[in-house]
Write a protein that holds these residues in place. Structure first.
Motif, PDB file in Angstrom:
ATOM      1  N   ILE A 111      -3.839  20.584  56.839  1.00 16.42           N
ATOM      2  CA  ILE A 111      -2.447  20.257  56.507  1.00 16.42           C
ATOM      3  C   ILE A 111      -2.386  19.124  55.496  1.00 16.42           C
ATOM      4  O   ILE A 111      -1.684  19.210  54.475  1.00 16.42           O
ATOM      5  CB  ILE A 111      -1.671  19.891  57.786  1.00 16.42           C
ATOM      6  CG1 ILE A 111      -1.471  21.146  58.650  1.00 16.42           C
ATOM      7  CG2 ILE A 111      -0.321  19.257  57.450  1.00 16.42           C
ATOM      8  CD1 ILE A 111      -0.877  20.866  60.011  1.00 16.42           C
ATOM      9  N   ASN A 115      -1.444  19.961  51.570  1.00 14.83           N
ATOM     10  CA  ASN A 115      -0.204  19.371  51.071  1.00 14.83           C
ATOM     11  C   ASN A 115      -0.446  18.552  49.814  1.00 14.83           C
ATOM     12  O   ASN A 115       0.366  18.577  48.881  1.00 14.83           O
ATOM     13  CB  ASN A 115       0.441  18.500  52.155  1.00 14.83           C
ATOM     14  CG  ASN A 115       1.101  19.326  53.248  1.00 14.83           C
ATOM     15  OD1 ASN A 115       1.322  20.525  53.084  1.00 14.83           O
ATOM     16  ND2 ASN A 115       1.411  18.689  54.366  1.00 14.83           N
ATOM     17  N   SER A 116      -1.569  17.831  49.761  1.00 16.89           N
ATOM     18  CA  SER A 116      -1.863  17.048  48.556  1.00 16.89           C
ATOM     19  C   SER A 116      -2.123  17.956  47.366  1.00 16.89           C
ATOM     20  O   SER A 116      -1.737  17.631  46.238  1.00 16.89           O
ATOM     21  CB  SER A 116      -3.066  16.130  48.805  1.00 16.89           C
ATOM     22  OG  SER A 116      -4.268  16.869  48.947  1.00 16.89           O
ATOM     23  N   ARG A 118      -0.828  21.023  46.961  1.00 23.35           N
ATOM     24  CA  ARG A 118       0.464  21.596  46.570  1.00 23.35           C
ATOM     25  C   ARG A 118       1.323  20.564  45.845  1.00 23.35           C
ATOM     26  O   ARG A 118       2.025  20.887  44.882  1.00 23.35           O
ATOM     27  CB  ARG A 118       1.194  22.120  47.805  1.00 23.35           C
ATOM     28  CG  ARG A 118       0.501  23.310  48.443  1.00 23.35           C
ATOM     29  CD  ARG A 118       1.398  24.018  49.434  1.00 23.35           C
ATOM     30  NE  ARG A 118       1.684  23.213  50.609  1.00 23.35           N
ATOM     31  CZ  ARG A 118       2.618  23.520  51.512  1.00 23.35           C
ATOM     32  NH1 ARG A 118       3.378  24.590  51.333  1.00 23.35           N
ATOM     33  NH2 ARG A 118       2.814  22.764  52.578  1.00 23.35           N
ATOM     34  N   ASP A 119       1.253  19.306  46.275  1.00 20.09           N
ATOM     35  CA  ASP A 119       2.046  18.250  45.637  1.00 20.09           C
ATOM     36  C   ASP A 119       1.598  17.973  44.208  1.00 20.09           C
ATOM     37  O   ASP A 119       2.355  17.381  43.430  1.00 20.09           O
ATOM     38  CB  ASP A 119       1.963  16.958  46.456  1.00 20.09           C
ATOM     39  CG  ASP A 119       2.698  17.054  47.783  1.00 20.09           C
ATOM     40  OD1 ASP A 119       3.508  17.994  47.936  1.00 20.09           O
ATOM     41  OD2 ASP A 119       2.449  16.211  48.663  1.00 20.09           O
ATOM     42  N   GLN A 146       3.834  23.625  61.429  1.00 25.30           N
ATOM     43  CA  GLN A 146       5.049  23.448  60.630  1.00 25.30           C
ATOM     44  C   GLN A 146       6.279  23.864  61.434  1.00 25.30           C
ATOM     45  O   GLN A 146       7.342  23.249  61.321  1.00 25.30           O
ATOM     46  CB  GLN A 146       4.949  24.263  59.343  1.00 25.30           C
ATOM     47  CG  GLN A 146       3.925  23.718  58.350  1.00 25.30           C
ATOM     48  CD  GLN A 146       3.928  24.486  57.052  1.00 25.30           C
ATOM     49  OE1 GLN A 146       4.036  25.704  57.040  1.00 25.30           O
ATOM     50  NE2 GLN A 146       3.814  23.772  55.950  1.00 25.30           N
ATOM     51  N   GLY A 154       4.918  19.181  56.023  1.00 22.77           N
ATOM     52  CA  GLY A 154       4.942  19.692  54.655  1.00 22.77           C
ATOM     53  C   GLY A 154       5.879  20.869  54.507  1.00 22.77           C
ATOM     54  O   GLY A 154       6.326  21.468  55.491  1.00 22.77           O
ATOM     55  N   LYS A 155       6.169  21.214  53.263  1.00 18.67           N
ATOM     56  CA  LYS A 155       7.104  22.309  53.018  1.00 18.67           C
ATOM     57  C   LYS A 155       6.510  23.622  53.507  1.00 18.67           C
ATOM     58  O   LYS A 155       5.279  23.813  53.504  1.00 18.67           O
ATOM     59  CB  LYS A 155       7.444  22.401  51.529  1.00 18.67           C
ATOM     60  CG  LYS A 155       6.303  22.871  50.635  1.00 18.67           C
ATOM     61  CD  LYS A 155       6.778  23.046  49.197  1.00 18.67           C
ATOM     62  CE  LYS A 155       5.652  23.584  48.319  1.00 18.67           C
ATOM     63  NZ  LYS A 155       6.084  23.823  46.926  1.00 18.67           N
TER      64      LYS A 155
END
Length: 324
Positions: A111, A115-116, A118-119, A146, A154-155
């Motif tokens: 996760i 997330n990093s 995707r960011d 999630q 995260g999204k």
């Protein structure tokens, strides 16, 4: 679009090319780095993206299986997906081959670092999970986290591809009775004891083509040792946890599974398909194919991974407006 496995040989995923020549041939950029997880482990990471002028259609985070790793067969599929227009980042499941004392730290790592990744890309880009075998269970746990934690995790992902997902270990591969019933005691008393026999080695029952089996064994990072008692116990526990939450799965998903898979039971994947709350769900079981779908004949590999690319592209387009 031909899968790069066609260029491999029994000793190298790149065939007769160097890695750099291989990436240039497929018009993808490769990057690597080291990152440190929450437990202080320094882990190697790498990614592949299509070279300009191609535009990135979406982001794919990859979770490999129990005996897999990101520099061998998974790398070839990552390159294939990058050629299709996606930025692809596999996560090394350090400790997944021996998830003791538990799999939650692995889920936490995925996760955080997915997330990093995707960011680092525009938020408008759709993002997906692609997971194989044990990675399928981990991917489902990521999406369920999630579901539990909302924005804190995260999204949401726009979909997940489950390739031979470990929703349940086949009875044809489990340790023979009565050893399965003594795993809890063995795991508690001697967790690192490599006592667990399986009904055939993983490569022997996963890859149909002999030369691909030899290529799997040629990986310098592949372990051929028996599973530890704690590992086997944890794998069974992961299956039970995921199975107990099938009805909560509401993410769009594509299941691809070999009909003759004797490692991860296709019946359990079918149960996920039936019980999942997802409104957008697709399942493709390929008759006669084994656990590692990349281990099939070239024509069959093209069918399977053509289905994967088509599904990802349609969902990526749908996430930007309109239905898939």
């Amino acid at each position: 679009m031909v899968h790069p496995i066609t260029e491999a040989n029994e000793t190298s995923p790149f065939g007769t090319l160097t890695a750099e020549q291989f990436y240039a041939r497929h018009a993808v950029a490769h990057a690597s780095d080291h990152i440190t997880n929450s437990r202080g482990l320094r882990l190697f990471t790498q990614s592949w993206t299509p070279l300009p002028p191609a535009k990135i259609a979406g982001v794919i985070c990859v979770v490999h299986g129990y005996s897999g790793e990101s520099s061998w067969f998974v790398q070839l599929t990552a390159v294939h997906l990058a050629k299709a227009g996606f930025a692809v980042w596999p996560w090394i499941l350090r400790g997944a081959s021996a998830p003791y004392p538990g799999h939650q730290p692995v889920v936490d790592d995925c996760i955080a670092f997915f997330n990093s990744f995707r960011d680092a890309h525009p938020p408008s880009l759709p993002s997906f999970l692609y997971a194989e075998s044990l990675g399928g269970a981990i991917a489902l746990l990521i999406t369920l986290r999630q579901h539990d934690d909302g924005a804190a995790a995260g999204k949401p992902y726009d979909g997940v591809v489950l390739n031979g997902a470990m929703c349940g270990i086949s009875d044809k591969f489990k340790p023979p009775w009565p050893l399965e019933h003594f795993l809890a005691a063995a795991a508690a008393l001697i967790p690192t004891w490599r006592v667990v026999p399986t009904r055939g080695s993983i490569p022997d029952v996963s890859f149909k083509l002999e030369w691909k089996r030899r290529l799997a064994l040629a990986s310098p990072r592949r372990s051929v040792a028996r599973p530890r008692a704690s590992t086997a116990q944890e794998l069974l526990r992961i299956c039970r946890e995921v199975q107990g939450r099938f009805a909560e799965v509401d993410i769009p998903f594509l299941i691809i599974h070999g009909g003759d898979d004797v490692v991860c039971d296709p019946a359990c994947a079918e149960e996920l398909y039936r019980r999942a709350a997802s409104k957008d769900k697709t399942m493709k079981v390929y008759p006669g194919m084994w656990h590692q779908l990349i281990g099939e004949a070239d024509a069959d590999v093209e069918v399977v991974f053509g289905d994967v690319v088509d599904w990802l592209k349609s969902r990526a387009a749908g996430s930007r407006g309109g239905e898939p």
